[in-house]
Design an enzyme around this catalytic site. Structure first.
Site: not given
Length: 489
Positions: A50-52, A114
């Site tokens: 979602c972020n890379r 995380e």
């Protein structure tokens, strides 16, 4: 080692660009196939979260590889190359290894430490194996990244430095209240049944919500997740219940829910602002309180609290529907931020909130682990690079011995089997002893930085056939890919 990674992440690009560049599963497969078809690349793997979005490849030319991988990312993401280029980063050889190991440990995550990224790295490796785009280098790299990530989590307190994105997002929704107190008795709607949605549902169940409704495009997967949530070992409250619903039933569930978590693979908005407005309109407004109406704790007029401050109990009572959007591109219309009675936390606001999160002391220990593992991986890869040359040298020596023994048989035909065997063994021992020291030493030297040149020197000194060395390399690569294709991560 000619490992190259070209990518963009929440650290290099705004969420709006990441959202547009998100790759659907079928696009990832096509990207890998096209990368392998490109001239500079012989292996490829894509890590898309979602972020890379990162494209890894084994290339024979650095500049050509950067140009080709950047172009392919632009083509398959739908963002023009000129627009995408300023946000791309490039890592090569040991720096590429260092980057992936750092990512695997959670050092490069939106929420430091995380652990969800390990599952995503495992998925990236599985896709490369399924499509046969990951050869020996990328198999070794991604398998080792998984081991390094697990080592970091088991040997340090990196987990304390950050939380899973799910827990962090829910705590932002709780706005300073203990998660268990905030969640107890609430009704939740979870949209999606993938790994992130499943984690969100399980976290809510453990936090004390009364009911979780799971909506998914495939009802069977939603039903399976609902079953898992209510199994005896799920650690939910005794009175907890769960149900599965069709996506068509989401509007009805919205009218009943207190908390909504959405994380699907959809490429468009799943929950519109109008749908949320209708859900809010179907329930009574929260009673006003003097603290909520005097504006002392509020610096926004849209019914939600700023993420960088606590609005207090009165403002929390104002929120009738709390929404957490963990998808990229987003599932929930950003206009929901402006709705009275709704509180939306999404990837963009999580990035802002976590930017100033304190770093645990264990982060330094993880960085040391990463540095050590990068050095070890590089040494192993450099040593492996010379192995085909050493094998070709020993094969050539064995052929010379066989040829000389055959010639001896012609000159001394009266030798009996015992004599012939003794002579053969003696010649082999002589050759092995002569080759032992230089081959051991060359492997040691090859594991040092710049040691790749020793393979060339060995081939030149012994006049080895380059085709023979290449044949050993191909056989070794094929065997390595076959042996690692189903290794557990």
């Amino acid at each position: 080692m000619s490992l190259l990674v070209v990518g963009l992440s929440h650290r290099s690009a705004p969420v709006s660009v990441l959202e547009r560049a998100a790759l659907a599963p079928e696009a990832r497969a096509k990207l890998l196939q096209d990368t392998l078809a490109a001239e500079p690349a012989t292996e490829a793997a894509v890590l898309a979260t979602c972020n890379r979005i990162e494209l890894y490849a084994d290339v024979d030319k650095f500049h050509a590889g950067v140009a080709e991988l950047s172009t392919l990312l632009a083509q398959h993401s739908g963002v023009g190359l000129e627009e995408l280029t300023p946000y791309l980063y490039v890592h090569y050889e040991d720096r590429a290894v260092h980057h992936l190991f750092s990512v695997a440990c959670g050092l490069d995550s939106m929420v430091v430490g995380e652990g969800q990224i390990l599952g995503q790295i495992k998925d990236a490796l599985a896709l490369g194996q399924e499509l046969h785009t990951a050869g020996r280098l990328l198999n070794d790299l991604f398998q080792q990244a998984l081991r390094v990530g697990k080592r970091a989590h088991s040997e340090t307190g990196i987990d304390r430095a950050g939380q899973s994105l799910v827990t962090f997002g829910l705590e932002r929704l709780a706005d300073g209240a203990p998660l268990g107190d905030w969640a107890t008795g609430k009704r939740a709607l979870v949209i999606g049944a993938g790994s992130m949605s499943s984690l969100a549902a399980a976290t809510l169940a453990r936090a004390g919500v009364a009911h979780v409704a799971v909506a998914n495009r495939t009802l069977a997967r939603a039903e399976r997740l609902a079953e898992i949530l209510t199994e005896p070992g799920a650690r939910a409250a005794a009175a907890f219940t769960a149900s599965a619903v069709e996506m068509a039933a989401v509007p009805d569930e919205l009218a009943l829910a207190d908390v909504v978590v959405s994380c699907t693979g959809a490429m468009g908005v799943v929950l519109t602002a109008e749908a949320i407005r209708a859900a809010l309109a179907s329930r009574p407004a929260a009673p006003a309180s003097p603290a909520a109406t005097d504006g002392a704790d509020r610096d926004r007029t849209d019914g939600s609290c700023p993420l960088d401050s606590s609005c207090g109990d009165a403002a929390r009572a104002d929120v009738r529907l709390a929404l957490l959007d963990l998808a990229m591109p987003r599932d929930i219309d950003a206009a929901v931020h402006r709705l009275e009675g709704a509180r939306l936390v999404d990837i963009e606001s999580l990035a802002e909130a976590s930017a100033d999160a304190p770093m645990a002391a264990d982060v330094d220990r993880v960085r040391a682990i990463v540095s050590d593992e990068v050095a070890a991986f590089g040494a192993a890869q450099r040593a492996a690079h010379i192995t085909p040359t050493v094998v070709a040298l020993r094969t050539m020596a064995a052929d010379v011995v066989a040829s000389e023994i055959a010639r001896l048989d012609g000159r001394l035909p009266d030798l009996d089997d015992k004599q012939r065997a003794e002579i053969t063994q003696t010649v082999r021992r002589v050759v092995d002893k002569l080759l032992h020291a230089p081959t051991v030493r060359v492997k040691e030297l090859a594991s040092t930085p710049g040691g790749a040149g020793y393979a060339d020197a060995l081939r030149e000194l012994f006049d080895l056939d380059p085709q023979a060395v290449a044949a050993v390399s191909r056989a070794d690569s094929q065997a390595g890919t076959h042996n690692t294709a189903r290794e557990p991560a």
